[in-house]
Design a protein around this motif. Structure first.
Motif, PDB file in Angstrom:
ATOM      1  N   GLU A 255       0.435  -1.138   0.118  1.00 40.17           N
ATOM      2  CA  GLU A 255      -0.131  -0.101  -0.144  1.00 40.17           C
ATOM      3  C   GLU A 255       1.218   1.155   0.107  1.00 40.17           C
ATOM      4  O   GLU A 255       2.113   1.040   0.514  1.00 40.17           O
ATOM      5  N   GLY A 256       0.614   2.402  -0.912  1.00 41.16           N
ATOM      6  CA  GLY A 256       1.372   3.033  -0.946  1.00 41.16           C
ATOM      7  C   GLY A 256       0.646   4.660  -0.111  1.00 41.16           C
ATOM      8  O   GLY A 256      -0.914   4.426   0.287  1.00 41.16           O
ATOM      9  N   THR A 257       1.457   5.217  -0.030  1.00 43.13           N
ATOM     10  CA  THR A 257       1.661   6.516   1.339  1.00 43.13           C
ATOM     11  C   THR A 257       2.258   7.954   0.887  1.00 43.13           C
ATOM     12  O   THR A 257       2.540   7.505   0.067  1.00 43.13           O
ATOM     13  N   SER A 258       1.442   9.181   0.958  1.00 42.50           N
ATOM     14  CA  SER A 258       1.784  10.064   0.336  1.00 42.50           C
ATOM     15  C   SER A 258       2.727  11.284   1.642  1.00 42.50           C
ATOM     16  O   SER A 258       4.026  12.262   0.798  1.00 42.50           O
TER      17      SER A 258
ATOM     18  N   GLU B 276      -3.080  -0.875  -6.677  1.00 43.46           N
ATOM     19  CA  GLU B 276      -2.802  -0.917  -5.150  1.00 43.46           C
ATOM     20  C   GLU B 276      -3.785   0.304  -4.859  1.00 43.46           C
ATOM     21  O   GLU B 276      -3.060   1.395  -5.530  1.00 43.46           O
ATOM     22  N   LEU B 277      -3.930  -0.208  -3.548  1.00 44.57           N
ATOM     23  CA  LEU B 277      -3.947   1.186  -2.974  1.00 44.57           C
ATOM     24  C   LEU B 277      -3.006   2.691  -2.300  1.00 44.57           C
ATOM     25  O   LEU B 277      -2.115   2.253  -1.984  1.00 44.57           O
ATOM     26  N   PHE B 278      -3.420   4.093  -2.625  1.00 51.87           N
ATOM     27  CA  PHE B 278      -2.427   4.528  -1.957  1.00 51.87           C
ATOM     28  C   PHE B 278      -2.870   5.957  -1.801  1.00 51.87           C
ATOM     29  O   PHE B 278      -4.465   6.564  -1.773  1.00 51.87           O
TER      30      PHE B 278
ATOM     31  N   CYS C  42      -6.950   7.072  -2.272  1.00 53.22           N
ATOM     32  CA  CYS C  42      -7.802   7.556  -1.698  1.00 53.22           C
ATOM     33  C   CYS C  42      -6.812   8.399  -0.518  1.00 53.22           C
ATOM     34  O   CYS C  42      -6.451   8.706  -0.479  1.00 53.22           O
ATOM     35  N   VAL C  43      -7.772  10.302   0.170  1.00 58.87           N
ATOM     36  CA  VAL C  43      -8.352  10.455   1.202  1.00 58.87           C
ATOM     37  C   VAL C  43      -8.693  10.560   2.519  1.00 58.87           C
ATOM     38  O   VAL C  43      -9.627  10.267   2.683  1.00 58.87           O
ATOM     39  N   GLU C  44      -6.817  10.861   3.404  1.00 57.98           N
ATOM     40  CA  GLU C  44      -7.530  10.606   4.613  1.00 57.98           C
ATOM     41  C   GLU C  44      -8.927  11.645   4.992  1.00 57.98           C
ATOM     42  O   GLU C  44      -8.199  13.439   4.360  1.00 57.98           O
ATOM     43  N   ARG C  45      -9.532  11.106   5.844  1.00 61.56           N
ATOM     44  CA  ARG C  45     -10.168  13.009   6.419  1.00 61.56           C
ATOM     45  C   ARG C  45      -9.350  14.413   6.926  1.00 61.56           C
ATOM     46  O   ARG C  45      -9.588  15.248   6.554  1.00 61.56           O
ATOM     47  N   SER C  46      -8.133  13.800   7.367  1.00 60.91           N
ATOM     48  CA  SER C  46      -7.325  14.736   8.396  1.00 60.91           C
ATOM     49  C   SER C  46      -6.167  14.874   7.377  1.00 60.91           C
ATOM     50  O   SER C  46      -5.651  16.093   7.544  1.00 60.91           O
ATOM     51  N   ALA C  47      -6.360  14.601   6.309  1.00 58.08           N
ATOM     52  CA  ALA C  47      -4.766  15.219   5.342  1.00 58.08           C
ATOM     53  C   ALA C  47      -5.183  16.935   5.250  1.00 58.08           C
ATOM     54  O   ALA C  47      -6.385  17.266   4.959  1.00 58.08           O
TER      55      ALA C  47
END
Length: 143
Positions: A21-24, A48-50, A70-75
């Motif tokens: 899984e990827g992340t910013s 894959e999910l990022f 996808c975007v975290e609401r807290s981002a």
């Protein structure tokens, strides 16, 4: 011995970046667009999910163009006009701005252009919750 070989092979597949899984996180300060494109291509190819999480400035927002992002609401996402180094100009018509705008959903692109947020290098901040609720980006599943 066979078990060890099988374990190593399975671990190599699971630990492979194309299956992770990827992340910013780690890219949040932005940078050169050319450095972000291979990451976008990798995750678009793998499916894959990022996750876009934390602070995501400038070129980091290109990750919105990953098909399974996808975007975290807290981002916190921070947008600005791209700068053309050759012509020493910033604005919506630069190659950098067009590269970013191309990867955003139409509703976000229209919002940024109509609000003139791509006209200069000042940051315009949007919360992840707004990207989810107002612009239709997918909310990240809970971990």
């Amino acid at each position: 011995m066979k078990f060890l070989g099988l374990f190593v092979a399975v671990y190599a597949v699971i630990a492979s970046p194309s299956f992770a899984e990827g992340t910013s996180l780690g890219h949040g300060e932005g940078g050169r667009i050319v450095d972000f494109l291979p990451i976008i291509q990798q995750y678009n190819a793998s499916g894959e999910l990022f996750r876009i999480e934390g602070v995501c400035k400038s070129a980091c927002t290109l990750f919105l163009g990953i098909r399974n992002a996808c975007v975290e609401r807290s981002a916190t996402l921070m947008f600005h006009g791209g700068h053309d180094v050759k012509e020493n100009v910033t604005g919506p018509d630069t190659r950098a701005s067009r590269a970013m705008l191309y990867r955003y959903k139409e509703t976000l692109r229209q919002y940024l252009l109509e609000g003139h947020y791509m006209d200069n290098d000042e940051y315009h901040t949007l919360m992840g919750s707004e990207l989810v609720d107002r612009f239709g980006y997918r909310e990240c599943p809970r971990t």
